[in-house]
Design a protein around this motif. Structure first.
Motif, PDB file in Angstrom:
ATOM      1  N   GLN A  25     -11.795  79.602 -67.171  1.00 16.48           N
ATOM      2  CA  GLN A  25     -10.829  80.780 -68.202  1.00 16.48           C
ATOM      3  C   GLN A  25     -11.357  81.641 -68.264  1.00 16.48           C
TER       4      GLN A  25
ATOM      5  N   ASN B 183      -2.400  82.085 -67.747  1.00 16.42           N
ATOM      6  CA  ASN B 183      -3.301  80.958 -68.173  1.00 16.42           C
ATOM      7  C   ASN B 183      -3.011  79.820 -67.447  1.00 16.42           C
TER       8      ASN B 183
ATOM      9  N   ASN C  44      -4.701  79.364 -64.077  1.00 15.27           N
ATOM     10  CA  ASN C  44      -6.158  79.405 -63.909  1.00 15.27           C
ATOM     11  C   ASN C  44      -6.468  77.970 -63.265  1.00 15.27           C
TER      12      ASN C  44
END
Length: 807
Positions: free
Chosen positions: A473, A503, A506
């Motif tokens: 992250q 996100n 990721n």
């Protein structure tokens, strides 16, 4: 500790003389420092000597109970979050105030205020990198986007400040007395600044060095020596992971025109050697108990007071325990009643450099495509102890601060380089940890990570529900292949970051079939991942040793996970030494010592245990070999990046007569054999000298691990020559100045069983018996029981303090 104060009394005058001559700063007045009523004598205590049963704290809604266990670990029991974090601020400051303030002053570029002009250049560079600027943006971001958090951050700051206000001269931490200054008020901004400081500690780049090397040897040779992926790529996210999303697309430049300057400027300081980390989790299918087990050991510089401060935080809603970062809210690596989590550095390139072309010497406008854009100016006022305030003007472009220019150092060439870094973007990492502290399941863990930007981390996860997970992250730009590896032209819009990876894109994994997740700072993914991934510092040894053991082990126990954190197997040596011995010409050995050293190397089992002698021999021989192999590159007299150990060994094994090993600055045609033999001779000479002067060359005696005070000159507050094994590139990554700053193992059963240790102690006071009492256990691979406590437990209590509302 019974000799501590005798030695300290002796060293104080010597230290003052040292400061006056170096200087670290103006020497403090001797009379107050030696005054028996307020001087350093008053720091001759341990915390249980001054334990208070009741203390009043303004702003509390109800009484907060603080139970200190036998190791001075506080367990805070509060009825609500605001009371909890006010108490956390007060208790943390009580034991780590000087450390908290010193680290935030370092992050803000304010060390000159404490020690004088000796720190001015350091402060100027810190300001120019924009850490304080990034924290200011973060503070505004939190106020605007998460206003509900502000009462909690303010409560923490208020707790710190109430402790500061209670301090008289006698109880002032000894570092303030020696350096002759007093603490200032804490603020919410400082808590956020502290998290930005971690980004600077963990983030590096080699754009400058790659740019120079590309200019010297060309792109083709660069690609040979620096492949994007190693042959034995064993990434953080398992290689067979299927990426079930459509990646964000960006425009790829038709042609690339990189700046072609001869760059002789000094590169920014990089993370210290040995900074890294391990974390992993194994599913119940691979454990003896049937419960998941999670382990985490961040590798950082070994300092006193320790980077971490252990604590339990409990309200009726949740109970969390683990390692806190003094000055930040909540627990950073730890567990609660439902989950455990840990962090390692994700080593993904998230800062890039752009050459700026200004219109004229005013620097008020700079070229961007076909236009001139307006610059902005930030005046940095740097207070200097004992001297006039220094004013520095930093130019900002839309990329970020212009770190390097002629105003920074007049001897630099006329270049202007601007730094683009995710730290300069508004974010709220503090919210990630507050949410993680309360998380109950995998979805909560994922939601918490959505707020995290920098520094990029591998977050490992396990839950009592049986899930294990890993997510890499951070906020990562979408880059075309090669973008960010070299200095880029800021006048060319094609060089811009065009978008950010969502996100949900990721790299992450949940309950992989192999039964474990792990990270050790290696490549995050394999080539199938649809975004360009690059960093110069990927690890190539710890990760393969770790994954190999996790694949091999079944019916795993907590004790086996502890042993794996303390594993001393030296995989780099196991792969490099046979190649070196094969290249060594031994037929003419007449030297008895040389024969002895070689035999010890041949008999070695490749474990870098503290009593072994072969690790010392290999370490020196390899270091000299590596320097010989790439010696020509050092003679170019510009900063360049050298091939990593993995690629160097591979080239020595597969192509020992490679053109890369021939130093063009000599008449001889050198090969790997040339360098290996010369290095062996030098190693033998060095070892003879060592034995004559030092005697025993067992690995721990040679390595001399030290745990150093944050002010290196305060040697009497450091612990030297810690007897322990391991080393850089080994799972037990304990080198001379870096290592496992925190070890944690948690079994997610009923009840949860947890163990932890770090190299130091809970107290920041060098006079306390709790200052360094964990070190011997840490050095031996031992752990403390870290189970959650209930408020009514009575065993192993050192003392209790009730924080009551002030009327």
């Amino acid at each position: 500790m019974k000799y501590f104060w005798f030695i300290l009394v002796l060293l104080i005058p010597l230290s003052l003389g040292y400061f006056a001559s170096k200087p670290l700063g103006p020497a403090p007045p001797l009379a107050p420092l030696l005054d028996p009523n307020v001087g350093f004598w008053q720091n001759m205590y341990s915390e249980d000597d001054l334990a208070a049963e009741n203390l009043e704290l303004a702003g509390l809604n109800s009484t907060v109970k603080v139970i200190y266990d036998e190791n001075l670990i506080p367990h805070i029991f509060a009825d609500n979050d605001e009371d909890l974090y006010r108490a956390q601020g007060y208790v943390t400051a009580k034991h780590r105030l000087w450390q908290m303030e010193f680290q935030t002053m370092a992050a803000a570029g304010r060390i000159s205020e404490i020690v004088g002009p000796v720190a001015l250049e350091l402060d100027r560079m810190t300001r120019r990198k924009g850490l304080a600027y990034g924290a200011e943006l973060g503070y505004e971001f939190v106020k605007e986007n998460h206003p509900e958090m502000m009462p909690l951050i303010d409560a923490f700051a208020d707790g710190v400040n109430q402790y500061v206000e209670s301090l008289d001269d006698a109880r002032l931490p000894v570092e303030y007395k020696i350096l002759n200054y007093r603490p200032e008020k804490w603020s919410a901004y400082k808590s956020l600044l502290l998290l930005k400081y971690m980004s600077d500690m963990l983030m590096g780049d080699r754009d400058l060095q790659y740019s120079n090397l590309r200019k010297i040897i060309g792109q083709e040779k660069l690609d040979v020596l620096f492949p994007e992926f190693p042959e034995e790529n064993d990434p953080v996210i398992e290689a067979d992971r299927v990426w079930d999303f459509t990646p964000v697309s960006i425009e790829v430049p038709d042609s690339l025109n990189y700046p072609n300057d001869a760059l002789t400027i000094d590169p920014l300081p990089q993370p210290e050697d040995g900074v890294g980390s391990n974390n992993w989790a194994v599913s119940g299918s691979k454990t003896q108990s049937g419960n998941p087990i999670l382990a985490n050991d961040p590798h950082l510089s070994l300092n006193l007071p320790s980077l971490w401060y252990s604590m339990q935080l409990t309200t009726p809603e949740f109970s969390v325990k683990g390692a806190t970062l003094p000055g930040a809210l909540g627990v950073i690596s730890g567990f609660n009643q439902n989950i455990a989590w840990g962090v390692t550095n994700a080593t993904k390139d998230a800062r890039d450099w752009y050459k700026i072309t200004f219109e004229d010497n005013s620097r008020s406008r700079y070229r961007y495509g076909d236009e001139w854009r307006e610059s902005s100016f930030r005046i940095e006022e740097i207070k200097v102890k004992g001297e006039e305030t220094f004013m520095d003007t930093v130019v900002y472009t839309h990329y970020g601060p212009v770190v390097y220019d002629r105003s920074f150092r007049s001897d630099r060439q006329d270049v202007n380089f601007s730094l683009k870094w995710t730290v300069h973007m508004g974010s709220n990492e503090q919210l990630t940890f507050l949410k993680m502290n309360k998380a109950k399941n995998h979805q909560d863990y994922m939601d918490a990570l959505d707020h995290y930007t920098a520094p990029a981390q591998n977050f490992v996860f396990a839950s009592k529900e049986g899930d294990i997970a890993m997510r890499i992250q951070g906020k990562f730009p979408v880059k075309w292949e090669g973008q960010g590896k070299f200095f880029m032209d800021g006048a060319d819009p094609q060089m811009e970051w065009q978008a950010y990876i969502p996100n949900e894109h990721n790299p992450s994994t949940l309950n992989p079939e192999r039964g474990f997740v792990s990270s050790a700072n290696q490549h995050p993914v394999d080539p199938s991942y649809p975004y360009y991934v690059f960093d110069n510092s990927y690890e190539h040894y710890r990760n393969r040793r770790l994954n190999g053991e996790l694949r091999r082990l079944n019916s795993i126990t907590v004790e086996e996970m502890k042993a794996l954190q303390f594993d001393d197997y030296y995989l780099h040596a196991a792969e490099a030494l046979p190649v070196m011995i094969e290249l060594l010409e031994t037929q003419d050995f007449q030297d008895e010592k040389a024969s002895k050293y070689l035999q010890e190397l041949k008999d070695w089992d490749f474990y870098a245990d503290p009593n072994q002698k072969a690790p010392t021999l290999f370490y020196i021989w390899w270091g000299k070999t590596y320097n010989q192999l790439w010696k020509e590159w050092e003679e170019w007299n510009v900063p360049v990046v050298r091939p990593n150990y993995y690629q160097t060994v591979k080239l020595m094994r597969e192509n020992p007569e490679s053109e890369f090993f021939d130093n063009k600055m000599t008449d001889e045609v050198e090969t790997a054999k040339t360098h290996v033999n010369k290095a062996f001779e030098e190693m033998v000479a060095d070892m003879k000298e060592w034995e004559n002067e030092e005697g025993d060359y067992a690995w721990a005696n040679y390595k001399r691990t030290s745990i150093q005070h944050l002010v290196p000159q305060f040697e009497s507050f450091s612990v030297k020559n810690v007897y322990t094994g391991g080393g850089s590139g080994i799972l037990n990554a304990t080198s001379s100045r870096a290592g496992a700053s925190w070890r944690m193992v948690v079994e997610l059963g009923e009840p949860i069983k947890a163990f932890g240790i770090y190299p130091g102690g809970q107290s920041g006071n060098p006079g306390s018996k709790y200052y360094d009492n964990f070190i011997s256990k840490w050095a031996n691979g031992e752990y403390l029981n870290f189970d959650l406590r209930e408020s009514n437990q009575t065993e192993n209590i050192l003392f209790e303090t009730n924080l009551t509302p002030k009327q």
